[in-house]
Write a protein that holds these residues in place. Structure first.
Motif, PDB file in Angstrom:
ATOM      1  N   LYS A  97       0.812  -1.197  -0.057  1.00 13.07           N
ATOM      2  CA  LYS A  97      -0.056   0.013  -0.026  1.00 13.07           C
ATOM      3  C   LYS A  97       0.827   1.088  -0.036  1.00 13.07           C
ATOM      4  N   GLN A  98       2.210   1.228   0.531  1.00 14.97           N
ATOM      5  CA  GLN A  98       3.082   2.392   0.749  1.00 14.97           C
ATOM      6  C   GLN A  98       4.032   2.399  -0.303  1.00 14.97           C
ATOM      7  N   SER A  99       4.223   1.290  -1.254  1.00 14.35           N
ATOM      8  CA  SER A  99       5.072   1.184  -2.267  1.00 14.35           C
ATOM      9  C   SER A  99       4.431   2.171  -3.644  1.00 14.35           C
ATOM     10  N   LYS A 100       5.554   2.371  -4.384  1.00 16.89           N
ATOM     11  CA  LYS A 100       5.099   3.094  -5.655  1.00 16.89           C
ATOM     12  C   LYS A 100       4.353   2.163  -6.539  1.00 16.89           C
ATOM     13  N   PRO A 101       3.315   2.848  -7.257  1.00 13.82           N
ATOM     14  CA  PRO A 101       2.358   1.873  -8.065  1.00 13.82           C
ATOM     15  C   PRO A 101       3.110   1.318  -8.938  1.00 13.82           C
ATOM     16  N   LYS A 102       4.065   1.713  -9.831  1.00 10.89           N
ATOM     17  CA  LYS A 102       5.064   0.850 -10.646  1.00 10.89           C
ATOM     18  C   LYS A 102       5.513  -0.519  -9.960  1.00 10.89           C
ATOM     19  N   VAL A 103       5.991  -0.467  -8.924  1.00  7.64           N
ATOM     20  CA  VAL A 103       6.251  -1.513  -8.083  1.00  7.64           C
ATOM     21  C   VAL A 103       5.133  -2.777  -8.193  1.00  7.64           C
ATOM     22  N   VAL A 104       4.123  -2.103  -7.475  1.00  6.23           N
ATOM     23  CA  VAL A 104       2.890  -2.789  -7.513  1.00  6.23           C
ATOM     24  C   VAL A 104       2.515  -3.318  -8.873  1.00  6.23           C
ATOM     25  N   SER A 105       2.496  -2.620  -9.553  1.00  7.35           N
ATOM     26  CA  SER A 105       1.982  -2.907 -11.204  1.00  7.35           C
ATOM     27  C   SER A 105       3.052  -4.039 -11.629  1.00  7.35           C
ATOM     28  N   ASN A 106       4.346  -4.109 -11.491  1.00  9.64           N
ATOM     29  CA  ASN A 106       5.148  -4.967 -11.987  1.00  9.64           C
ATOM     30  C   ASN A 106       4.909  -6.255 -11.067  1.00  9.64           C
ATOM     31  N   LEU A 107       4.774  -6.063 -10.042  1.00 10.28           N
ATOM     32  CA  LEU A 107       4.487  -7.369  -8.960  1.00 10.28           C
ATOM     33  C   LEU A 107       3.216  -8.270  -9.520  1.00 10.28           C
ATOM     34  N   LEU A 108       2.199  -7.437  -9.747  1.00  8.76           N
ATOM     35  CA  LEU A 108       1.115  -8.022 -10.043  1.00  8.76           C
ATOM     36  C   LEU A 108       0.998  -8.903 -11.492  1.00  8.76           C
ATOM     37  N   THR A 109       1.886  -8.125 -12.595  1.00 13.27           N
ATOM     38  CA  THR A 109       2.126  -8.664 -13.609  1.00 13.27           C
ATOM     39  C   THR A 109       2.782  -9.772 -13.646  1.00 13.27           C
ATOM     40  N   GLU A 110       3.855  -9.910 -12.814  1.00 15.73           N
ATOM     41  CA  GLU A 110       4.601 -11.227 -12.399  1.00 15.73           C
ATOM     42  C   GLU A 110       3.981 -12.269 -12.153  1.00 15.73           C
ATOM     43  N   LEU A 111       3.244 -11.951 -11.115  1.00 14.25           N
ATOM     44  CA  LEU A 111       2.270 -12.899 -10.557  1.00 14.25           C
ATOM     45  C   LEU A 111       1.560 -13.829 -11.630  1.00 14.25           C
ATOM     46  N   ASN A 112       0.883 -12.654 -12.469  1.00 21.32           N
ATOM     47  CA  ASN A 112      -0.074 -13.230 -13.799  1.00 21.32           C
ATOM     48  C   ASN A 112       0.614 -14.178 -14.311  1.00 21.32           C
ATOM     49  N   THR A 113       1.922 -13.713 -14.782  1.00 27.13           N
ATOM     50  CA  THR A 113       2.875 -14.570 -15.776  1.00 27.13           C
ATOM     51  C   THR A 113       3.382 -15.477 -15.162  1.00 27.13           C
ATOM     52  N   THR A 114       3.443 -15.785 -14.023  1.00 21.85           N
ATOM     53  CA  THR A 114       3.645 -17.136 -13.289  1.00 21.85           C
ATOM     54  C   THR A 114       2.608 -17.997 -12.800  1.00 21.85           C
ATOM     55  N   GLN A 115       1.570 -17.847 -13.266  1.00 22.51           N
ATOM     56  CA  GLN A 115       0.523 -18.819 -12.914  1.00 22.51           C
ATOM     57  C   GLN A 115       0.122 -18.618 -11.155  1.00 22.51           C
ATOM     58  N   ARG A 116       0.195 -17.307 -11.026  1.00 21.58           N
ATOM     59  CA  ARG A 116      -0.357 -17.214  -9.482  1.00 21.58           C
ATOM     60  C   ARG A 116      -1.352 -15.964  -9.641  1.00 21.58           C
ATOM     61  N   VAL A 117      -2.307 -16.352 -10.349  1.00 19.97           N
ATOM     62  CA  VAL A 117      -3.338 -15.304 -10.667  1.00 19.97           C
ATOM     63  C   VAL A 117      -3.960 -15.253  -9.268  1.00 19.97           C
ATOM     64  N   GLN A 118      -4.626 -16.230  -8.852  1.00 15.70           N
ATOM     65  CA  GLN A 118      -5.236 -16.384  -7.622  1.00 15.70           C
ATOM     66  C   GLN A 118      -4.643 -15.185  -6.498  1.00 15.70           C
ATOM     67  N   LYS A 119      -3.220 -15.205  -6.421  1.00 13.70           N
ATOM     68  CA  LYS A 119      -2.487 -14.442  -5.473  1.00 13.70           C
ATOM     69  C   LYS A 119      -2.224 -12.923  -5.743  1.00 13.70           C
ATOM     70  N   ALA A 120      -2.371 -12.769  -6.965  1.00 19.66           N
ATOM     71  CA  ALA A 120      -2.615 -11.420  -7.480  1.00 19.66           C
ATOM     72  C   ALA A 120      -4.080 -10.940  -7.277  1.00 19.66           C
ATOM     73  N   ALA A 121      -5.108 -11.557  -7.496  1.00 19.29           N
ATOM     74  CA  ALA A 121      -6.372 -11.390  -7.261  1.00 19.29           C
ATOM     75  C   ALA A 121      -6.626 -10.800  -5.995  1.00 19.29           C
ATOM     76  N   LEU A 122      -6.022 -11.675  -4.889  1.00 25.21           N
ATOM     77  CA  LEU A 122      -5.969 -11.567  -3.602  1.00 25.21           C
ATOM     78  C   LEU A 122      -5.262 -10.281  -3.244  1.00 25.21           C
ATOM     79  N   LEU A 123      -4.256 -10.079  -3.560  1.00 25.91           N
ATOM     80  CA  LEU A 123      -3.603  -8.888  -3.176  1.00 25.91           C
ATOM     81  C   LEU A 123      -4.355  -7.447  -3.951  1.00 25.91           C
TER      82      LEU A 123
END
Length: 132
Positions: A97-123
């Motif tokens: 929540k305190q991180s830069k939006p770019k960090v969060v965006s890249n993280l969510l994209t990474e979770l999506n590409t590594t088949q961790r979609v449920q965790k990306a949705a949870l976050l």
């Protein structure tokens, strides 16, 4: 403001119930709670700085571990009886929540590409919930 906090603690100490079941009184519990909150906030800031320097793939692996079904806890002792307890996942969400939006965006994209979609949705849900 530190002088205001000092005055509030002094006022509480002067007015607290002498028969309370707190070791050291209510003012001690409050002072210790403030100390724990400051320590927790320092930990969040340190994690945020570290996460912002990491590669998205590496951060994705950390998130995968921290959002597992068997949560681990971090405890901050307030006194011999009380403690502030938080799960790794709750702490992760607070850091993000305190991180830069770019960090969060890249993280969510990474979770999506590594088949961790449920965790990306949870976050995404956790990060989207406004603070009360």
């Amino acid at each position: 403001d530190d002088s205001y906090v000092t005055e509030v603690l002094k006022s509480i100490k002067e007015n607290e119930d002498l028969e309370s079941n707190f070791d050291g009184g209510l003012s001690t519990v409050i002072a210790n709670s403030v100390r724990v909150l400051e320590e927790y906030e320092r930990d969040l800031a340190n994690l945020r700085k570290a996460y912002e320097k990491m590669e998205s793939k590496d951060l994705g692996e950390i998130v995968d571990i921290m959002t597992n079904q068997n949560p681990s806890y971090k405890e901050y002792p307030i006194d011999d009886v009380r403690k502030f307890r938080i799960t790794e996942q709750e702490m992760l969400v607070e850091v993000l929540k305190q991180s830069k939006p770019k960090v969060v965006s890249n993280l969510l994209t990474e979770l999506n590409t590594t088949q961790r979609v449920q965790k990306a949705a949870l976050l995404s849900r956790e990060l989207g919930i406004p603070n009360p």
